[in-house]
Enzyme design. Sequence first.
Site, PDB file in Angstrom:
ATOM      1  CG  ASP A  13     -42.833  25.748  -2.077  1.00 57.36           C
ATOM      2  OD1 ASP A  13     -42.376  26.750  -2.659  1.00 57.36           O
ATOM      3  OD2 ASP A  13     -42.119  24.857  -1.586  1.00 57.36           O
ATOM      4  CE  LYS A  16     -44.618  32.462  -0.437  1.00 60.57           C
ATOM      5  NZ  LYS A  16     -44.562  31.004  -0.245  1.00 60.57           N
ATOM      6  N   GLY A  17     -47.434  33.053  -5.283  1.00 55.07           N
ATOM      7  CA  GLY A  17     -47.273  33.646  -6.607  1.00 55.07           C
ATOM      8  C   GLY A  17     -48.606  33.781  -7.313  1.00 55.07           C
ATOM      9  N   GLY A  40     -39.401  30.250  -5.031  1.00 55.41           N
ATOM     10  CA  GLY A  40     -39.778  29.770  -6.355  1.00 55.41           C
ATOM     11  C   GLY A  40     -41.282  29.858  -6.469  1.00 55.41           C
ATOM     12  CG  HIS A  41     -43.048  32.947  -6.027  1.00 54.28           C
ATOM     13  ND1 HIS A  41     -43.364  32.448  -4.797  1.00 54.28           N
ATOM     14  CD2 HIS A  41     -42.224  33.994  -5.806  1.00 54.28           C
ATOM     15  CE1 HIS A  41     -42.759  33.159  -3.872  1.00 54.28           C
ATOM     16  NE2 HIS A  41     -42.049  34.108  -4.463  1.00 54.28           N
ATOM     17  CD  GLN A 223     -37.900  32.632   1.410  1.00 55.99           C
ATOM     18  OE1 GLN A 223     -37.800  33.780   1.787  1.00 55.99           O
ATOM     19  NE2 GLN A 223     -37.633  32.298   0.170  1.00 55.99           N
TER      20      GLN A 223
END
Length: 431
Positions: A13, A16-17, A40-41, A223
């Site tokens: 978290d 990265k997205g 989850g991004h 991750q």
Amino acid sequence: MPAVVLVGAQWGDEGKGKATDLLGDRVDYVVKFNGGNNAGHTVVIGDEKYALHLLPSGILSSGVTPVIANGVVVDIDVLFEELDALDARGVDTSRLLVSSGAHVIASYHRTVDKVTERFLGKRRIGTTGRGIGPAYADKINRVGIRVADLFDPKILREKVEGALDQKNHLLVKVYNRRAVEVDEVVDELLAHAERLQPMVADTGLALNRALDAGDTVLFEGGQATMLDVDHGTYPFVTSSNATAGGAVTGSGVGPTRIDSIIGVIKAYTTRVGEGPFPTELFDANGEYLLKTGGEYGVTTGRARRCGWYDAVIARYSARVNGLTDLVVTKLDVLTGLEKVPVCVAYDVDGTRYDEMPDDQSAFHHATPIYEEFPGWWEDISGCRTIEELPANARSYLEALEELSGCRISAVGVGPRRDEIIPIHDLVHPRA
Ligand code: GDP
Ligand code: IMO
Ligand code: MG
């Protein structure tokens, strides 16, 4: 031409997205090489917010070919749900390629994930419950189902029988659950085959050809380093290689082709799930980071555990990934603090550790040795150059750079696509 790997440098978290999205218009392929829908991004584009799990974030950039490579575990129901949701919002998903060698998450993997966590009790990992660990366990045990198996019903049935053989004994005799029917699983998987087939490809070949042709390929890690099954805080990790090496085994592109490796790191630290976390805060500061940073999981909605920046972890991440660049995110969240502590080393039962302890017990006993940096109060979300930042924020970044031993190439000052300070070009051929 360049092949760029982007990984999380902490416990996930890190943003990265957003970092991937930032590079979107510079790259031709974005490859997810590990994990599955445990990720989850959140990507914020203008007023639109997108939450991605199984699909690489690069899918939001038009012109990019998104790839789900062989190292990923694919829940096909989730894949179609995510594609449908993006299609409904006008995102073109037609280019997606899915590796024929990627493993499939079936319903029994989710069941096993949940029952094992329950049975572990106090020793639970705090998994996302998406069946990730059991799917990878089957892969390593050589009883996994791969995407290509869906297109040969006879082989598929044999493989499902093989996968359920021992699992049903375990489910019935140990976990007191009902046995899983082979037919049920085969039918469920075959029902997806027709829609999936046009997306399926030899993605390793496609990516190598793309690099030969001079295209730019971005490998987007799910991750993070400290959740890596080899290099993370085992056993409180995920079940894949989330470090840079995973980009190679998880995609079929050789290590000699990688040009740069970006580590994404928050200006503080968070963790979801169980496991050691030396800089974790249980006071008002922790609450401040949680609230100001909006630290709630995109996948499970769980509140993230929050703590100060840990430079021992940053240095370790730089080493095990061979980082060439750091992207520091969420610097804006630290605005308004009088002092910003940074963990520079650990004290383990009276001994100072400047590097990550190599045994689990020592890390569990590690207490942080902090150095404090003066804070800043100015709103930095509008800053677009390093010079515009308050002097104390600049000094903080300089300290992070020096302590990690890796140059900082961009700094996030807000969740939106444009809320970033670029410093060095992130897509660069190897020096
Ligand atoms: P990922 O899993 O590494 O892609 O990260 P997540 O999306 O799970 O969590 C990062 C969160 O921080 C998201 O809600 C992003 O929108 C947000 N974010 C990313 N960069 C920044 C930043 O520089 N400042 C702020 N305030 N939020 C950011
Ligand atoms: P992104 O890509 C943060 C954590 C879980 C749990 C452990 C094992 O958004 O950074 P798993 O379901 O993978 O077997 O759970 O790993 N975890 C993550 N934590 N971000 C993630 O992904 C995570 N994916 C898994 O909370 O502690
Ligand atoms: Mg996330």
